[in-house]
Scaffold this motif. Sequence first.
Motif, PDB file in Angstrom:
ATOM      1  N   VAL A  84     -17.076 -21.218   7.137  1.00 10.50           N
ATOM      2  CA  VAL A  84     -18.419 -20.660   7.513  1.00 10.50           C
ATOM      3  C   VAL A  84     -19.212 -21.885   8.074  1.00 10.50           C
ATOM      4  O   VAL A  84     -19.197 -22.808   7.090  1.00 10.50           O
ATOM      5  CB  VAL A  84     -19.035 -20.107   6.146  1.00 10.50           C
ATOM      6  CG1 VAL A  84     -20.702 -19.679   6.573  1.00 10.50           C
ATOM      7  CG2 VAL A  84     -18.413 -18.455   6.084  1.00 10.50           C
ATOM      8  N   VAL A  90     -27.383 -12.975   5.387  1.00 11.78           N
ATOM      9  CA  VAL A  90     -27.096 -13.346   6.825  1.00 11.78           C
ATOM     10  C   VAL A  90     -28.143 -12.599   7.575  1.00 11.78           C
ATOM     11  O   VAL A  90     -28.177 -11.582   7.809  1.00 11.78           O
ATOM     12  CB  VAL A  90     -25.733 -12.447   7.364  1.00 11.78           C
ATOM     13  CG1 VAL A  90     -25.372 -12.720   8.755  1.00 11.78           C
ATOM     14  CG2 VAL A  90     -24.656 -13.185   6.484  1.00 11.78           C
ATOM     15  N   ASP A 121     -19.616 -16.144  -0.598  1.00  9.71           N
ATOM     16  CA  ASP A 121     -20.225 -14.791  -0.652  1.00  9.71           C
ATOM     17  C   ASP A 121     -19.498 -13.992   0.335  1.00  9.71           C
ATOM     18  O   ASP A 121     -19.311 -12.807   0.097  1.00  9.71           O
ATOM     19  CB  ASP A 121     -21.720 -14.876  -0.139  1.00  9.71           C
ATOM     20  CG  ASP A 121     -22.358 -15.827  -1.401  1.00  9.71           C
ATOM     21  OD1 ASP A 121     -22.087 -15.711  -2.668  1.00  9.71           O
ATOM     22  OD2 ASP A 121     -23.373 -16.479  -0.952  1.00  9.71           O
ATOM     23  N   LEU A 122     -19.317 -14.607   1.522  1.00 10.30           N
ATOM     24  CA  LEU A 122     -18.825 -13.640   2.685  1.00 10.30           C
ATOM     25  C   LEU A 122     -17.279 -13.243   2.639  1.00 10.30           C
ATOM     26  O   LEU A 122     -17.041 -12.335   3.210  1.00 10.30           O
ATOM     27  CB  LEU A 122     -19.135 -14.637   4.058  1.00 10.30           C
ATOM     28  CG  LEU A 122     -20.689 -14.869   4.259  1.00 10.30           C
ATOM     29  CD1 LEU A 122     -20.669 -15.537   5.724  1.00 10.30           C
ATOM     30  CD2 LEU A 122     -21.335 -13.475   4.545  1.00 10.30           C
ATOM     31  N   HIS A 160     -24.639  -8.361   5.243  1.00  9.60           N
ATOM     32  CA  HIS A 160     -24.717  -9.126   4.143  1.00  9.60           C
ATOM     33  C   HIS A 160     -26.099  -9.477   4.057  1.00  9.60           C
ATOM     34  O   HIS A 160     -26.821 -10.146   4.993  1.00  9.60           O
ATOM     35  CB  HIS A 160     -23.638 -10.257   3.875  1.00  9.60           C
ATOM     36  CG  HIS A 160     -23.830 -11.183   2.740  1.00  9.60           C
ATOM     37  ND1 HIS A 160     -24.867 -11.759   2.064  1.00  9.60           N
ATOM     38  CD2 HIS A 160     -22.824 -11.162   1.686  1.00  9.60           C
ATOM     39  CE1 HIS A 160     -24.651 -12.372   1.171  1.00  9.60           C
ATOM     40  NE2 HIS A 160     -23.460 -11.844   0.514  1.00  9.60           N
ATOM     41  N   VAL A 190     -23.418 -18.671  10.897  1.00 11.70           N
ATOM     42  CA  VAL A 190     -24.066 -17.926  10.226  1.00 11.70           C
ATOM     43  C   VAL A 190     -25.446 -18.668  10.405  1.00 11.70           C
ATOM     44  O   VAL A 190     -25.575 -19.912  10.070  1.00 11.70           O
ATOM     45  CB  VAL A 190     -23.615 -17.568   8.898  1.00 11.70           C
ATOM     46  CG1 VAL A 190     -24.736 -16.989   7.949  1.00 11.70           C
ATOM     47  CG2 VAL A 190     -22.473 -16.940   8.921  1.00 11.70           C
ATOM     48  N   ALA A 250     -25.868 -17.159   3.205  1.00 10.62           N
ATOM     49  CA  ALA A 250     -24.917 -16.710   2.524  1.00 10.62           C
ATOM     50  C   ALA A 250     -23.685 -17.917   2.388  1.00 10.62           C
ATOM     51  O   ALA A 250     -23.631 -18.784   3.577  1.00 10.62           O
ATOM     52  CB  ALA A 250     -24.263 -15.636   3.269  1.00 10.62           C
ATOM     53  N   LEU A 280     -20.133  -8.762   8.605  1.00 14.90           N
ATOM     54  CA  LEU A 280     -20.598  -9.736   7.899  1.00 14.90           C
ATOM     55  C   LEU A 280     -22.331  -9.769   8.070  1.00 14.90           C
ATOM     56  O   LEU A 280     -22.936 -10.092   7.246  1.00 14.90           O
ATOM     57  CB  LEU A 280     -20.354 -11.117   8.400  1.00 14.90           C
ATOM     58  CG  LEU A 280     -18.838 -11.602   8.281  1.00 14.90           C
ATOM     59  CD1 LEU A 280     -18.229 -12.861   8.731  1.00 14.90           C
ATOM     60  CD2 LEU A 280     -18.348 -11.429   6.841  1.00 14.90           C
TER      61      LEU A 280
END
Length: 382
Positions: free
Chosen positions: A343, A296, A325-326, A293, A317, A321, A290
């Motif tokens: 998230v 992030v 997305d993740l 990304h 996070v 994102a 992750l």
Amino acid sequence: MPPGPALFSAVRHALSGEGPAVLPLSPDLPRTAIEAAIAALRPTHVVTPDGVRHEPGGQATNATVIIATSGSTGTPKGVELTAEALTSSARASLDRVGAQAGQRWLCCLPPAHISGMQVLVRSLLSGSEPIIHERFSAAAVAASGADHVSLVPTQLRRLLDIGADVSAFRTILLGGAAAPPGLLAEAAAAGARVVTTYGMSETSGGCVYDGAPLDNVDLEIGDDGRVRIAGPVLFSGYRLRDDHPVDGRWFVTSDLGVIEGGRLSVLGRADDVINTGGQKVVAGVVAKVLAGHPGVRDVAVVGRPDPEWGEIVVAVVVGTATLEDLRIFAKERLPAYAAPRVVEIVPSIPALPNGKPDLAALRRAPAHAASTSSPGEPPGTN
């Protein structure tokens, strides 16, 4: 005692054999934590700004320095380190980074933790006076004039955020927690010479630099996937305890890893495996994916209890994102069951004084964090 000349002098005398062993305890700890450490580790004397007091029931030691662990299990453990272990580590560190005699090191990490303590030991071997900051301040670090510094990723991030000239340091040793790839790339673009380190109190601090072990340090991966370390940097035992995780000459860590091309990659802690619907997910592996990304800046992954799946994968996070997305990003690189189901967007990852993410805090769902979650789906589905 706060970090400063008195502690540096005590460490110098301890390493030379002219003074007593040193057990540094941060004055910032809650009084109950300090009392618990003293009760568990039983020093013979306690030094405070008010003077020295004798502790009834204290026991002597053959160690030179004792580092109290964070005590996440409730009772702190004292890692006993000899002068030989500390100086073997510091000397190998100086050699690896090419540090020269007289060059100054900045200590802006707590010397009650091995990362800060080793800055003092490296300074002694370098024949230089360390620059000691009682508190971390990005502006003060940037203006310190030090040649070398040891930081955790959060501190490096703050230096970059204020536009500090990180290229002014000959070396930035970065440890305490895995560094996001974006952070390392940004630091490199700013001209920083960053050396990532892996180690712990039991190995006298960082013993693997940029994936390669220091001189006289051996590495292997056990049949259970755990990282095993051998060499003169190892601790001699836990203070007043019989448990000693050593197999022959190997110290068996709690970390999972792989060695490829002679370089170590740490996957995560063995006790940070998330069991979600019967599938095993290594939290550190998910966090590393992750972190790649673009939305992030920093991330930590934990498991939280769930009535349906036993545990679910949660990504905490710093960045922009979204959950969608993740999940898409993770599923392109990992099994579907390893994608985060929740998230949470936070301004910063909570950390312990040694710079490692505060996993106990992260496992508790904070009321203030922006959070999104995915609907339930069977493990392994897309």
